[in-house]
Design a protein around this motif. Structure first.
Motif, PDB file in Angstrom:
ATOM      1  N   PHE A  26      50.436  31.271  26.269  1.00  0.00           N
ATOM      2  CA  PHE A  26      48.603  31.285  26.367  1.00  0.00           C
ATOM      3  C   PHE A  26      48.597  32.603  25.856  1.00  0.00           C
ATOM      4  CE2 PHE A  26      49.197  28.590  29.606  1.00  0.00           C
ATOM      5  CZ  PHE A  26      48.002  28.310  29.707  1.00  0.00           C
ATOM      6  N   PRO A  27      47.472  32.854  25.179  1.00  0.00           N
ATOM      7  CA  PRO A  27      47.194  33.576  24.514  1.00  0.00           C
ATOM      8  C   PRO A  27      46.810  35.449  25.128  1.00  0.00           C
ATOM      9  CG  PRO A  27      45.245  33.462  24.730  1.00  0.00           C
ATOM     10  CD  PRO A  27      46.526  32.724  25.619  1.00  0.00           C
ATOM     11  N   ASP A  28      47.651  36.567  24.657  1.00  0.00           N
ATOM     12  CA  ASP A  28      47.038  38.082  24.888  1.00  0.00           C
ATOM     13  C   ASP A  28      45.884  38.287  25.660  1.00  0.00           C
ATOM     14  OD1 ASP A  28      47.644  40.816  26.375  1.00  0.00           O
ATOM     15  OD2 ASP A  28      48.097  41.646  24.705  1.00  0.00           O
ATOM     16  N   MET A  29      45.503  38.109  27.479  1.00  0.00           N
ATOM     17  CA  MET A  29      44.155  39.030  27.782  1.00  0.00           C
ATOM     18  C   MET A  29      44.313  39.874  27.634  1.00  0.00           C
ATOM     19  SD  MET A  29      41.771  35.738  26.455  1.00  0.00           S
ATOM     20  CE  MET A  29      41.598  34.881  25.511  1.00  0.00           C
ATOM     21  N   SER A  30      45.370  40.864  28.377  1.00  0.00           N
ATOM     22  CA  SER A  30      45.113  42.153  29.002  1.00  0.00           C
ATOM     23  C   SER A  30      44.379  42.810  28.784  1.00  0.00           C
ATOM     24  CB  SER A  30      46.627  42.530  28.338  1.00  0.00           C
ATOM     25  OG  SER A  30      46.641  42.816  27.249  1.00  0.00           O
ATOM     26  N   VAL A  31      43.357  42.324  27.684  1.00  0.00           N
ATOM     27  CA  VAL A  31      42.476  43.937  26.492  1.00  0.00           C
ATOM     28  C   VAL A  31      41.242  43.244  27.442  1.00  0.00           C
ATOM     29  CG1 VAL A  31      41.050  44.518  25.432  1.00  0.00           C
ATOM     30  CG2 VAL A  31      43.327  44.609  24.533  1.00  0.00           C
ATOM     31  N   PRO A  32      40.369  42.126  27.899  1.00  0.00           N
ATOM     32  CA  PRO A  32      39.536  41.933  28.788  1.00  0.00           C
ATOM     33  C   PRO A  32      39.295  41.661  29.682  1.00  0.00           C
ATOM     34  CG  PRO A  32      40.400  40.008  27.070  1.00  0.00           C
ATOM     35  CD  PRO A  32      41.161  41.135  26.897  1.00  0.00           C
ATOM     36  N   LEU A  33      40.779  41.310  30.151  1.00  0.00           N
ATOM     37  CA  LEU A  33      41.280  41.796  31.855  1.00  0.00           C
ATOM     38  C   LEU A  33      41.252  43.249  32.137  1.00  0.00           C
ATOM     39  CD1 LEU A  33      44.663  39.404  31.870  1.00  0.00           C
ATOM     40  CD2 LEU A  33      41.633  38.722  33.324  1.00  0.00           C
ATOM     41  N   LYS A  34      41.619  43.911  31.862  1.00  0.00           N
ATOM     42  CA  LYS A  34      41.516  45.457  31.800  1.00  0.00           C
ATOM     43  C   LYS A  34      40.088  45.845  31.422  1.00  0.00           C
ATOM     44  CE  LYS A  34      42.964  49.987  31.009  1.00  0.00           C
ATOM     45  NZ  LYS A  34      44.266  50.813  30.089  1.00  0.00           N
ATOM     46  N   ALA A  35      39.156  45.401  30.685  1.00  0.00           N
ATOM     47  CA  ALA A  35      37.892  45.986  29.604  1.00  0.00           C
ATOM     48  C   ALA A  35      36.907  45.365  31.196  1.00  0.00           C
ATOM     49  CB  ALA A  35      37.299  45.567  28.153  1.00  0.00           C
ATOM     50  N   TYR A  36      37.244  43.567  32.000  1.00  0.00           N
ATOM     51  CA  TYR A  36      35.929  43.240  32.546  1.00  0.00           C
ATOM     52  C   TYR A  36      36.145  42.867  34.069  1.00  0.00           C
ATOM     53  CZ  TYR A  36      34.075  42.416  27.880  1.00  0.00           C
ATOM     54  OH  TYR A  36      33.913  41.241  26.537  1.00  0.00           O
ATOM     55  N   THR A  37      37.909  43.875  34.865  1.00  0.00           N
ATOM     56  CA  THR A  37      38.308  43.629  35.880  1.00  0.00           C
ATOM     57  C   THR A  37      38.827  42.232  35.969  1.00  0.00           C
ATOM     58  OG1 THR A  37      36.302  43.831  37.747  1.00  0.00           O
ATOM     59  CG2 THR A  37      37.652  46.148  36.873  1.00  0.00           C
ATOM     60  N   LYS A  38      39.432  41.361  36.418  1.00  0.00           N
ATOM     61  CA  LYS A  38      39.693  40.355  36.701  1.00  0.00           C
ATOM     62  C   LYS A  38      38.780  40.099  37.749  1.00  0.00           C
ATOM     63  CE  LYS A  38      44.087  37.763  38.427  1.00  0.00           C
ATOM     64  NZ  LYS A  38      45.064  37.706  38.853  1.00  0.00           N
ATOM     65  N   LYS A  39      38.826  41.675  38.907  1.00  0.00           N
ATOM     66  CA  LYS A  39      38.018  40.625  39.911  1.00  0.00           C
ATOM     67  C   LYS A  39      36.653  40.496  38.965  1.00  0.00           C
ATOM     68  CE  LYS A  39      35.633  42.457  44.506  1.00  0.00           C
ATOM     69  NZ  LYS A  39      34.901  41.820  44.146  1.00  0.00           N
ATOM     70  N   ALA A  40      35.776  40.607  38.569  1.00  0.00           N
ATOM     71  CA  ALA A  40      34.943  41.081  38.199  1.00  0.00           C
ATOM     72  C   ALA A  40      34.701  39.119  37.271  1.00  0.00           C
ATOM     73  CB  ALA A  40      34.030  41.465  37.182  1.00  0.00           C
ATOM     74  N   LEU A  41      35.692  38.964  36.895  1.00  0.00           N
ATOM     75  CA  LEU A  41      36.016  37.841  36.237  1.00  0.00           C
ATOM     76  C   LEU A  41      36.118  36.264  37.364  1.00  0.00           C
ATOM     77  CD1 LEU A  41      38.398  38.609  32.787  1.00  0.00           C
ATOM     78  CD2 LEU A  41      35.667  37.799  32.402  1.00  0.00           C
ATOM     79  N   ASN A  42      37.077  36.898  38.343  1.00  0.00           N
ATOM     80  CA  ASN A  42      36.841  35.538  39.412  1.00  0.00           C
ATOM     81  C   ASN A  42      35.466  35.489  40.476  1.00  0.00           C
ATOM     82  OD1 ASN A  42      39.225  34.946  37.902  1.00  0.00           O
ATOM     83  ND2 ASN A  42      40.259  36.825  40.174  1.00  0.00           N
ATOM     84  N   ASP A  43      34.703  36.799  40.416  1.00  0.00           N
ATOM     85  CA  ASP A  43      33.526  36.413  40.810  1.00  0.00           C
ATOM     86  C   ASP A  43      33.038  35.536  40.246  1.00  0.00           C
ATOM     87  OD1 ASP A  43      34.155  37.688  43.311  1.00  0.00           O
ATOM     88  OD2 ASP A  43      33.128  40.202  42.171  1.00  0.00           O
ATOM     89  N   VAL A  44      32.991  35.158  39.206  1.00  0.00           N
ATOM     90  CA  VAL A  44      31.597  34.391  38.014  1.00  0.00           C
ATOM     91  C   VAL A  44      32.528  33.572  37.761  1.00  0.00           C
ATOM     92  CG1 VAL A  44      30.957  34.226  35.823  1.00  0.00           C
ATOM     93  CG2 VAL A  44      31.192  36.324  35.913  1.00  0.00           C
ATOM     94  N   VAL A  45      33.302  32.699  38.355  1.00  0.00           N
ATOM     95  CA  VAL A  45      33.935  31.410  37.995  1.00  0.00           C
ATOM     96  C   VAL A  45      33.567  31.161  39.831  1.00  0.00           C
ATOM     97  CG1 VAL A  45      36.432  30.125  38.932  1.00  0.00           C
ATOM     98  CG2 VAL A  45      36.109  32.082  37.127  1.00  0.00           C
ATOM     99  N   ALA A  46      33.835  31.425  40.389  1.00  0.00           N
ATOM    100  CA  ALA A  46      32.941  31.054  41.856  1.00  0.00           C
ATOM    101  C   ALA A  46      31.399  30.990  42.110  1.00  0.00           C
ATOM    102  CB  ALA A  46      32.928  32.147  43.226  1.00  0.00           C
ATOM    103  N   ALA A  47      30.607  32.058  41.068  1.00  0.00           N
ATOM    104  CA  ALA A  47      29.338  31.691  40.980  1.00  0.00           C
ATOM    105  C   ALA A  47      29.114  30.734  40.302  1.00  0.00           C
ATOM    106  CB  ALA A  47      28.192  33.331  40.540  1.00  0.00           C
ATOM    107  N   VAL A  48      29.268  30.939  39.017  1.00  0.00           N
ATOM    108  CA  VAL A  48      28.655  29.489  38.514  1.00  0.00           C
ATOM    109  C   VAL A  48      29.510  27.780  38.959  1.00  0.00           C
ATOM    110  CG1 VAL A  48      29.053  31.153  36.362  1.00  0.00           C
ATOM    111  CG2 VAL A  48      30.982  29.276  36.331  1.00  0.00           C
ATOM    112  N   ASN A  49      30.735  27.728  39.540  1.00  0.00           N
ATOM    113  CA  ASN A  49      30.663  26.457  40.309  1.00  0.00           C
ATOM    114  C   ASN A  49      30.184  25.802  41.283  1.00  0.00           C
ATOM    115  OD1 ASN A  49      33.147  25.574  38.634  1.00  0.00           O
ATOM    116  ND2 ASN A  49      34.534  26.820  39.820  1.00  0.00           N
ATOM    117  N   ALA A  50      29.018  26.963  42.067  1.00  0.00           N
ATOM    118  CA  ALA A  50      28.463  26.507  42.897  1.00  0.00           C
ATOM    119  C   ALA A  50      27.430  25.972  42.783  1.00  0.00           C
ATOM    120  CB  ALA A  50      28.327  27.766  43.992  1.00  0.00           C
ATOM    121  N   PRO A  51      26.265  25.947  41.645  1.00  0.00           N
ATOM    122  CA  PRO A  51      25.342  25.112  41.722  1.00  0.00           C
ATOM    123  C   PRO A  51      25.450  23.571  41.718  1.00  0.00           C
ATOM    124  CG  PRO A  51      25.597  27.326  40.152  1.00  0.00           C
ATOM    125  CD  PRO A  51      26.506  26.945  40.768  1.00  0.00           C
ATOM    126  N   ARG A  52      26.447  23.628  41.073  1.00  0.00           N
ATOM    127  CA  ARG A  52      26.439  22.285  40.819  1.00  0.00           C
ATOM    128  C   ARG A  52      26.830  21.531  41.844  1.00  0.00           C
ATOM    129  NH1 ARG A  52      32.569  20.234  40.523  1.00  0.00           N
ATOM    130  NH2 ARG A  52      33.179  22.799  40.397  1.00  0.00           N
TER     131      ARG A  52
END
Length: 459
Positions: free
Chosen positions: A215-241
């Protein structure tokens, strides 16, 4: 005075140890005849897909993107959309087609809608793969299918080109596959889309995935955006459907217009959808399961207008634990009228065993046991998806027939024997107490009666 020993502390029963599962990224890769790894998809498929994307941008012609409704599908669509813009394509020429509730890209009604766009290019992303007539009948239309669901080389629409990751372990998500395709086409794709690839991948493979080679190295975006924020987006965009109104458009719009993950989280509609879905999950998740006699399958039957069956299946697959359990199925009888939508997951306790569980193969094996052929009657929407996370949409009558073939709710031979033994015990005559002889003279009152009456009568 000798002290008494303190009472022994009650020991709680030892919890069953959860099986240690290998990291997803460490799945052995396959190699081609030259000894090179086949990852994330066959080399020729990747090359051809990049050529079609580049050709589309240069042609600047009517184009339709058909992404799936979940985090993986929607992010793959946004990644492709932004790539086409970076390559110089006009946004006015790009149309996004979102499917209707309960429909598939292979439905006749969806093909009719695609043809109305009169597209020169069609991109089908994360929709699952099956053999079907051409999605657009015009010979001038180029159709590219990008997917990662289980499929053979014949499981694609006629006249389409495809690139699939399903046979190249560790299998990537569609969003990551699209990202790896497009990253080579423009230098700004990585900067604009790396967080979208993370969101889509976490949506399918879980939020604890380790981003290690291959898998590609995603350490930079994970640190820049934070893992929590990214995982919150997962839950947010999965909910409407998952809501009763099937509001996929809100999730797509939130992702397409976002420059940062936090922009997605500002949409109030997504928060309302999460609350609606969470409430339905809580209401339905406590349903008691029924098992097959061999204990291999657990079935939860719920009724909800919300698409919560996949969530509940994933939850119980992680909690239920037994030596026999293999598959957890959640069947939703309230999502579509006259239909049963069901989701299956491999139980966590079965993942570390030597014999790998293949849900698609197991479901089809049960359906094939019917004296009157059932597999054909279940239709093309039966046993779709992945070998480890499958499901389907079938008619209620056929689903009931399938459960009978699975013998769901029937007791095992061991259970029947235990119940028979208990029944025998209740029928056996109990030991009767010896009756007291009424003629018996040697009684306590008789004993006291022999005493001196004068002494007895003294008050």
């Amino acid at each position: 005075m000798k002290r008494k020993d303190p009472p022994a502390a009650k020991q709680s029963p030892a919890k069953k140890k959860r099986p240690d599962l290998p990291d997803y990224h460490s799945t052995p890769m396959l190699q081609d005849d030259r000894g090179e790894n086949i990852w994330p998809a066959p080399r020729e498929q990747m090359k051809h897909a990049r050529q079609i994307i580049t050709e589309c941008a240069k042609a600047n012609a009517e184009t339709v993107i058909c992404p799936d409704k979940d985090a993986d599908g929607l992010t793959s669509g946004v990644i492709l959309y932004r790539t086409l813009l970076l390559l110089g394509m006009s946004p006015d020429l790009i149309k996004v087609h979102l499917l209707q509730k309960g429909s598939t890209i292979h439905a006749e009604s969806e093909r009719d809608k695609l043809e109305q766009y009169k597209p020169r290019f069609v991109f089908v992303l994360d929709q699952g793969s099956r053999h079907s007539p051409p999605l657009v009948r015009s010979p001038e239309t180029t159709t590219l299918v990008v997917d990662h669901h289980f499929a053979t080389e014949n499981d694609f629409p006629e006249g389409s080109t495809f690139v699939t990751a399903c046979n190249s372990p560790p299998v990537v998500t569609t969003s990551l596959l699209v990202y790896l395709l497009c990253r080579e086409l423009h230098p700004l794709v990585e900067e604009q889309c790396n967080w979208l690839a993370i969101v889509g991948t976490h949506g399918d493979l879980g939020t604890t995935l380790k981003w290690s080679a291959p898998f590609p190295d995603m350490s930079v975006p994970l640190k820049a955006y934070t893992k929590k924020a990214l995982n919150d987006v997962v839950a947010a965009v999965n909910a409407p459907r998952r809501t009763a109104t099937y509001d996929v458009l809100s999730a797509w719009t939130a992702l397409l217009t976002a420059d940062h993950p936090k922009d997605v989280l500002k949409h109030s509609r997504l928060h309302a959808a999460r609350e609606e879905v969470a409430s339905e999950v809580e209401r339905c998740t406590h349903t008691a399961p029924k098992f097959s006699p061999d204990g291999k399958i657990a079935v939860f039957r719920i009724s909800s207008k919300c698409q919560v069956h996949p969530v509940i299946a994933t939850r119980w697959a992680g909690h239920l634990n037994s030596k026999a359990l293999e598959i957890v199925m959640v069947a939703n009888e309230g999502y579509l009228e006259g239909k049963v939508n069901f989701s299956c997951r491999i139980a966590r306790c079965a993942r570390a065993r030597e014999d790998e569980v293949n849900i698609i193969k197991s479901l089809k094996a049960y359906a094939s046991e019917a004296q009157v052929p059932l597999l054909d009657r279940l239709g093309d929407d039966f046993a779709r998806g992945h070998v480890q996370a499958s499901g389907g949409i079938v008619s209620t009558a056929e689903f009931e027939e399938l459960l009978k073939l699975m013998r769901i709710g029937e007791k095992s031979d061991a259970q029947k024997k235990r119940e028979a033994d208990r029944a025998d015990q209740t029928k056996s005559p109990a030991k009767k107490k010896k009756a007291i002889d009424a003629e018996q003279t040697n009684t306590l009152m008789g004993y006291f009666g022999t005493k001196d009456k004068k002494k007895v009568e003294v008050t």
